[in-house]
Motif scaffolding. Structure first.
Motif, PDB file in Angstrom:
ATOM      1  N   ALA A  74      -4.840   5.253  11.839  1.00  0.00           N
ATOM      2  CA  ALA A  74      -3.464   5.633  12.183  1.00  0.00           C
ATOM      3  C   ALA A  74      -2.528   5.424  10.998  1.00  0.00           C
ATOM      4  O   ALA A  74      -1.627   6.239  10.747  1.00  0.00           O
ATOM      5  CB  ALA A  74      -2.982   4.839  13.389  1.00  0.00           C
ATOM      6  N   MET A  75      -2.739   4.337  10.234  1.00  0.00           N
ATOM      7  CA  MET A  75      -1.918   4.107   9.043  1.00  0.00           C
ATOM      8  C   MET A  75      -2.206   5.153   7.975  1.00  0.00           C
ATOM      9  O   MET A  75      -1.295   5.641   7.305  1.00  0.00           O
ATOM     10  CB  MET A  75      -2.160   2.696   8.505  1.00  0.00           C
ATOM     11  N   VAL A  76      -3.485   5.490   7.805  1.00  0.00           N
ATOM     12  CA  VAL A  76      -3.856   6.520   6.829  1.00  0.00           C
ATOM     13  C   VAL A  76      -3.216   7.853   7.203  1.00  0.00           C
ATOM     14  O   VAL A  76      -2.631   8.539   6.359  1.00  0.00           O
ATOM     15  CB  VAL A  76      -5.393   6.665   6.756  1.00  0.00           C
ATOM     16  N   ALA A  77      -3.298   8.211   8.484  1.00  0.00           N
ATOM     17  CA  ALA A  77      -2.750   9.497   8.946  1.00  0.00           C
ATOM     18  C   ALA A  77      -1.241   9.571   8.766  1.00  0.00           C
ATOM     19  O   ALA A  77      -0.683  10.661   8.606  1.00  0.00           O
ATOM     20  CB  ALA A  77      -3.119   9.721  10.411  1.00  0.00           C
ATOM     21  N   ALA A  78      -0.573   8.409   8.783  1.00  0.00           N
ATOM     22  CA  ALA A  78       0.890   8.380   8.658  1.00  0.00           C
ATOM     23  C   ALA A  78       1.364   8.473   7.211  1.00  0.00           C
ATOM     24  O   ALA A  78       2.555   8.642   6.953  1.00  0.00           O
ATOM     25  CB  ALA A  78       1.433   7.099   9.290  1.00  0.00           C
ATOM     26  N   ALA A  79       0.442   8.371   6.257  1.00  0.00           N
ATOM     27  CA  ALA A  79       0.825   8.391   4.848  1.00  0.00           C
ATOM     28  C   ALA A  79       1.233   9.798   4.421  1.00  0.00           C
ATOM     29  O   ALA A  79       0.476  10.747   4.629  1.00  0.00           O
ATOM     30  CB  ALA A  79      -0.330   7.902   3.985  1.00  0.00           C
ATOM     31  N   PRO A  80       2.412   9.967   3.825  1.00  0.00           N
ATOM     32  CA  PRO A  80       2.836  11.295   3.367  1.00  0.00           C
ATOM     33  C   PRO A  80       1.963  11.784   2.210  1.00  0.00           C
ATOM     34  O   PRO A  80       1.622  10.992   1.313  1.00  0.00           O
ATOM     35  CB  PRO A  80       4.275  11.065   2.898  1.00  0.00           C
ATOM     36  N   PRO A  81       1.597  13.058   2.192  1.00  0.00           N
ATOM     37  CA  PRO A  81       0.770  13.581   1.097  1.00  0.00           C
ATOM     38  C   PRO A  81       1.355  13.310  -0.286  1.00  0.00           C
ATOM     39  O   PRO A  81       0.619  12.958  -1.217  1.00  0.00           O
ATOM     40  CB  PRO A  81       0.705  15.085   1.395  1.00  0.00           C
ATOM     41  N   ALA A  82       2.665  13.446  -0.436  1.00  0.00           N
ATOM     42  CA  ALA A  82       3.280  13.221  -1.754  1.00  0.00           C
ATOM     43  C   ALA A  82       3.102  11.783  -2.208  1.00  0.00           C
ATOM     44  O   ALA A  82       2.875  11.520  -3.401  1.00  0.00           O
ATOM     45  CB  ALA A  82       4.761  13.576  -1.704  1.00  0.00           C
ATOM     46  N   ALA A  83       3.186  10.845  -1.277  1.00  0.00           N
ATOM     47  CA  ALA A  83       3.005   9.431  -1.625  1.00  0.00           C
ATOM     48  C   ALA A  83       1.558   9.148  -1.995  1.00  0.00           C
ATOM     49  O   ALA A  83       1.275   8.375  -2.917  1.00  0.00           O
ATOM     50  CB  ALA A  83       3.438   8.547  -0.460  1.00  0.00           C
ATOM     51  N   VAL A  84       0.629   9.750  -1.259  1.00  0.00           N
ATOM     52  CA  VAL A  84      -0.794   9.571  -1.544  1.00  0.00           C
ATOM     53  C   VAL A  84      -1.107  10.073  -2.954  1.00  0.00           C
ATOM     54  O   VAL A  84      -1.770   9.385  -3.750  1.00  0.00           O
ATOM     55  CB  VAL A  84      -1.646  10.305  -0.491  1.00  0.00           C
ATOM     56  N   ALA A  85      -0.634  11.280  -3.291  1.00  0.00           N
ATOM     57  CA  ALA A  85      -0.892  11.845  -4.614  1.00  0.00           C
ATOM     58  C   ALA A  85      -0.240  10.995  -5.701  1.00  0.00           C
ATOM     59  O   ALA A  85      -0.864  10.691  -6.739  1.00  0.00           O
ATOM     60  CB  ALA A  85      -0.378  13.278  -4.674  1.00  0.00           C
ATOM     61  N   TRP A  86       1.012  10.587  -5.496  1.00  0.00           N
ATOM     62  CA  TRP A  86       1.740   9.792  -6.484  1.00  0.00           C
ATOM     63  C   TRP A  86       1.030   8.457  -6.725  1.00  0.00           C
ATOM     64  O   TRP A  86       0.836   8.034  -7.877  1.00  0.00           O
ATOM     65  CB  TRP A  86       3.162   9.571  -5.998  1.00  0.00           C
ATOM     66  N   ALA A  87       0.636   7.802  -5.645  1.00  0.00           N
ATOM     67  CA  ALA A  87      -0.014   6.492  -5.768  1.00  0.00           C
ATOM     68  C   ALA A  87      -1.361   6.609  -6.468  1.00  0.00           C
ATOM     69  O   ALA A  87      -1.722   5.755  -7.293  1.00  0.00           O
ATOM     70  CB  ALA A  87      -0.173   5.851  -4.397  1.00  0.00           C
ATOM     71  N   GLN A  88      -2.132   7.647  -6.154  1.00  0.00           N
ATOM     72  CA  GLN A  88      -3.422   7.823  -6.827  1.00  0.00           C
ATOM     73  C   GLN A  88      -3.220   7.981  -8.329  1.00  0.00           C
ATOM     74  O   GLN A  88      -3.938   7.388  -9.140  1.00  0.00           O
ATOM     75  CB  GLN A  88      -4.155   9.045  -6.259  1.00  0.00           C
ATOM     76  N   ARG A  89      -2.243   8.783  -8.715  1.00  0.00           N
ATOM     77  CA  ARG A  89      -2.005   8.988 -10.145  1.00  0.00           C
ATOM     78  C   ARG A  89      -1.416   7.746 -10.806  1.00  0.00           C
ATOM     79  O   ARG A  89      -1.703   7.460 -11.978  1.00  0.00           O
ATOM     80  CB  ARG A  89      -1.104  10.213 -10.329  1.00  0.00           C
ATOM     81  N   ALA A  90      -0.612   6.994 -10.066  1.00  0.00           N
ATOM     82  CA  ALA A  90      -0.063   5.745 -10.602  1.00  0.00           C
ATOM     83  C   ALA A  90      -1.171   4.726 -10.830  1.00  0.00           C
ATOM     84  O   ALA A  90      -1.199   4.036 -11.861  1.00  0.00           O
ATOM     85  CB  ALA A  90       0.985   5.181  -9.643  1.00  0.00           C
ATOM     86  N   MET A  91      -2.104   4.627  -9.884  1.00  0.00           N
ATOM     87  CA  MET A  91      -3.219   3.688 -10.053  1.00  0.00           C
ATOM     88  C   MET A  91      -4.122   4.109 -11.202  1.00  0.00           C
ATOM     89  O   MET A  91      -4.606   3.274 -11.974  1.00  0.00           O
ATOM     90  CB  MET A  91      -4.016   3.579  -8.750  1.00  0.00           C
ATOM     91  N   ALA A  92      -4.346   5.419 -11.350  1.00  0.00           N
ATOM     92  CA  ALA A  92      -5.193   5.916 -12.427  1.00  0.00           C
ATOM     93  C   ALA A  92      -4.601   5.610 -13.798  1.00  0.00           C
ATOM     94  O   ALA A  92      -5.331   5.437 -14.782  1.00  0.00           O
ATOM     95  CB  ALA A  92      -5.400   7.418 -12.272  1.00  0.00           C
ATOM     96  N   ALA A  93      -3.279   5.540 -13.881  1.00  0.00           N
ATOM     97  CA  ALA A  93      -2.593   5.328 -15.165  1.00  0.00           C
ATOM     98  C   ALA A  93      -2.443   3.860 -15.538  1.00  0.00           C
ATOM     99  O   ALA A  93      -1.991   3.553 -16.648  1.00  0.00           O
ATOM    100  CB  ALA A  93      -1.212   5.986 -15.113  1.00  0.00           C
ATOM    101  N   ARG A  94      -2.828   2.955 -14.654  1.00  0.00           N
ATOM    102  CA  ARG A  94      -2.555   1.541 -14.931  1.00  0.00           C
ATOM    103  C   ARG A  94      -3.454   1.022 -16.061  1.00  0.00           C
ATOM    104  O   ARG A  94      -4.610   1.426 -16.196  1.00  0.00           O
ATOM    105  CB  ARG A  94      -2.756   0.693 -13.668  1.00  0.00           C
ATOM    106  N   PRO A  95      -2.935   0.112 -16.877  1.00  0.00           N
ATOM    107  CA  PRO A  95      -3.728  -0.455 -17.969  1.00  0.00           C
ATOM    108  C   PRO A  95      -4.573  -1.629 -17.499  1.00  0.00           C
ATOM    109  O   PRO A  95      -4.383  -2.159 -16.404  1.00  0.00           O
ATOM    110  CB  PRO A  95      -2.654  -0.929 -18.954  1.00  0.00           C
ATOM    111  N   ASP A  96      -5.501  -2.033 -18.338  1.00  0.00           N
ATOM    112  CA  ASP A  96      -6.238  -3.278 -18.107  1.00  0.00           C
ATOM    113  C   ASP A  96      -5.232  -4.432 -18.078  1.00  0.00           C
ATOM    114  O   ASP A  96      -4.289  -4.464 -18.867  1.00  0.00           O
ATOM    115  CB  ASP A  96      -7.248  -3.481 -19.239  1.00  0.00           C
TER     116      ASP A  96
END
Length: 265
Positions: free
Chosen positions: A171-193
């Motif tokens: 239910a929490m996953v389904a409530a996540a907005p697509p734009a937030a999901v995409a933004w967060a994935q790209r933000a996590m991918a860009a994080r440094p060590d």
């Protein structure tokens, strides 16, 4: 300059030591409902628990920044300012752990203690980055998080003994907005060590791993422990990726031990 979202939604309870709980992807602060009830203690003065929704999730707007965990960390500093809190113990689970480490890098003087649960301090591999971009592109193109439901993200985050929680997580996953999901994935991918950040901290550190975590294996705690030999590691048996949901009493015990270490100076 970070553009602060017009509203950062936060759940709060208790009056004791400031404790910030940072949620996993792609969930929201409601995953901390048990901790909001229990960690302040019976008298309510053991901890002042704040559980914010990160950018785009729950009741917090996404804002206009490019994908990066830095503005999410800065949001937390501004939230502490608004709450009149100088320093806080920060506990992050999965994506929340990445945000906690970004906060430790950008605002180390605001940190009183750090708990990293079901997370890692190393950067993503190329394969993980590619998968994050695949998900980001798909949810954006479809304007839907159906992909996450089809790929059974909720079930994959939970250990084999915790499948009774699938509907709640789904239910929490389904409530996540697509734009937030995409933004967060790209933000996590860009994080440094962040192992150097972890090594430089002069506050108590705890690490939690799930013995049955299919997303972040317990062995991934080893680089963090090499960076911080004084960190306390707890591996929770039978637990998957969402330790705070799957084993709340055991997770809370780790938090209380960390709070006691912070109080002892």
């Amino acid at each position: 300059m970070t553009q602060l979202p017009s509203a950062v939604s936060v759940r709060e309870s208790g009056t004791g030591t400031p404790l910030v709980l940072l949620h996993a992807f792609p969930l929201n602060a409601s995953m901390w409902s048990s901790q909001l009830d229990t960690l302040p203690g019976l008298t309510g003065d053991e901890a002042r628990v704040l559980a914010p929704d990160q950018r785009g999730f729950g009741g917090t707007v996404l804002g206009a920044d490019e994908p990066s965990l830095d503005p999410v960390a800065d949001d937390l500093a501004l939230l502490l300012d608004a709450a009149g809190i100088e320093r806080a113990v920060v506990a992050g689970l999965s994506m929340g752990g990445y945000v906690a480490l970004a906060f430790a890098r950008r605002h180390p003087d605001r940190l009183a203690g750090l708990l990293l649960a079901n997370t890692r301090a190393t950067a993503d591999s190329d394969a993980v980055r590619a998968n994050r971009e695949r998900i980001a592109a798909a949810v954006t193109a479809r304007d839907s998080v159906r992909l996450l439901l089809d790929e059974q993200v909720a079930a994959g985050q939970l250990g084999p003994d915790s499948q009774h929680l699938v509907e709640r997580v789904q239910a929490m996953v389904a409530a996540a907005p697509p734009a937030a999901v995409a933004w967060a994935q790209r933000a996590m991918a860009a994080r440094p060590d962040a192992l150097d950040v972890l090594a430089a901290l002069r506050v108590p550190v705890s690490v939690v791993a799930g013995a049955q975590d299919a997303l972040v294996a317990p062995e991934e705690a080893e680089p963090m422990l090499r960076a911080r030999p004084d960190a306390e590691l707890t591996v929770l048996p039978g637990v998957g990726h969402l330790s705070a949901l799957e084993a709340p009493e055991a997770f809370d015990a780790v938090v209380r031990t960390l709070l006691a270490r912070v109080a002892a100076g």
